[in-house]
Design an enzyme around this catalytic site. Structure first.
Site, PDB file in Angstrom:
ATOM      1  CG  ASP A  55     -57.347  78.944 105.814  1.00 23.82           C
ATOM      2  OD1 ASP A  55     -58.346  79.231 106.509  1.00 23.82           O
ATOM      3  OD2 ASP A  55     -56.347  79.694 105.702  1.00 23.82           O
TER       4      ASP A  55
ATOM      5  CE1 TYR B 283     -53.743  84.886 104.337  1.00 26.70           C
ATOM      6  CE2 TYR B 283     -55.034  83.038 103.570  1.00 26.70           C
ATOM      7  CZ  TYR B 283     -54.300  83.656 104.556  1.00 26.70           C
ATOM      8  OH  TYR B 283     -54.108  83.019 105.758  1.00 26.70           O
TER       9      TYR B 283
ATOM     10  CE  LYS C 181     -56.913  82.454 108.044  1.00 29.40           C
ATOM     11  NZ  LYS C 181     -56.930  81.940 106.653  1.00 29.40           N
TER      12      LYS C 181
END
Length: 339
Positions: A51, A56, A82
């Site tokens: 993931d 990030y 995401k």
């Protein structure tokens, strides 16, 4: 490694999976060679679900994850990223790290609309250097991140516009599943009242310590066939470190009541010949709604140590003794808890 299905989809994910926030420099710099070594250690340990997210390191983790996966057979792993945040270039002296050390030089804006989600997916393809994403999570929708007033606007974007993008991407086969990637229970219940989702990446709310998901969300997920991927299994560290000075809980210093509860948990674990991290890492998979436990680190040695804690399956009766020390998240107010 054993696998479990995501919702009612054809996807199956490994029971333990790898999260890449630390590879984007969360709280400390992560050089590229260490990031790749850590991804290799996760792969060698059997992790076949990875993931990542644009958030990030402001794209850094996606780039590194894609670089690592590019020569792997596409049917040998499951990849999630995401949507909800868009990156835009800014001068170096205007980069606000939000906890990331040496992120890429981008600013961040929130956009949960149809167009925003479609743009986010296209940007992720480019950063990953890959042409297939298996799971999309709507990242950090909810009052926990945005506060009540702002979230009402953003949730309106998602439900009236963004959800159509997710449904379109799934029906076309561009992705196989979609859901939420959040740190709170209330937004999960709000969204599930209005839409069907395949999965929820829930950080820190179904752990040995924090049982916020137990009363309503987990039963609803079982009823609706929605899978939970559990992130934050150590509640920002305290279930791994114990109640040491400076211990973190929920992305900040642990309050006194949490230190006390974790101290009692740690004493019980030690009295029974183990460390607290062992039941913490094994606990979530005991629930039928949980598909995977997401482990994140930027050190191959830490990953190896965590995987050792999964080898000796603890008996059900052992976990019952921790219930007296559990807590649930306090009611969310009108202000954001964490940006």
């Amino acid at each position: 490694m054993k696998t479990r299905k995501i919702g009612t989809t054809s996807l199956s994910v490994t029971e333990y999976s790898f999260g890449t926030a630390a590879l984007g420099g969360l709280y400390r710099e992560c050089p590229r060679d260490i990031a790749i070594d850590t991804l290799q250690a996760a792969w060698d340990a059997g992790h076949r679900y990875l993931d990542t997210a644009p958030w990030y390191g402001f794209g850094l983790a996606e780039r590194r994850t894609g670089d690592f996966l590019r020569d792997k057979p596409r049917d040998s792993y499951v990849l999630s990223t995401k949507v909800g945040r868009l990156m835009h270039p800014v001068p170096d002296d205007q980069v606000v790290g939000h906890g990331y050390v040496k992120p890429l030089p981008f600013g961040v804006s929130y956009d949960y609309t149809y167009d925003g989600i479609m743009r986010s997916v296209e940007f992720s393809y480019a950063r990953l250097g890959l042409n297939k994403i298996d799971i999309l999570y709507v990242h950090d929708i909810g009052a926990y991140t945005h506060g009540a007033e702002r979230n009402a606007v953003l949730l309106g974007q998602l439900m009236t516009s963004g959800m159509k993008a997710l449904e379109e991407l799934k029906s076309s086969g561009a992705v196989s599943a979609f859901g939420l990637g959040v740190n709170e229970v209330p937004i999960c219940l709000d969204v599930m009242e209005q839409a069907d989702i395949d999965c929820i990446l829930l950080a820190g709310r179904y752990t040995l310590l924090d049982r916020s998901a137990v009363a309503e969300l987990l039963p609803l997920c079982v009823k609706r066939g929605t899978s939970i991927v559990v992130g934050g299994v150590f509640n920002s560290g305290i279930l791994a470190t114990g109640p040491v000075p400076g211990a973190n809980f929920d992305y900040g210093p642990a309050p006194a009541d949490v230190l006390e509860k974790v101290g009692a948990m740690e004493a019980f674990a030690r009295a029974h010949g183990t460390v607290l991290a062992e039941p913490a890492i094994q606990f979530p998979l005991r629930h039928p709604a949980v598909a995977s436990v997401l482990l994140g680190t930027a050190k191959p040695s830490s990953l190896a140590r965590n995987m050792e804690l999964t080898q000796n399956t603890l008996p059900d009766a052992f976990f019952a003794s921790f219930e007296a020390y559990t807590r649930v998240a306090p009611e969310l107010g009108v202000d954001p808890v964490r940006e």
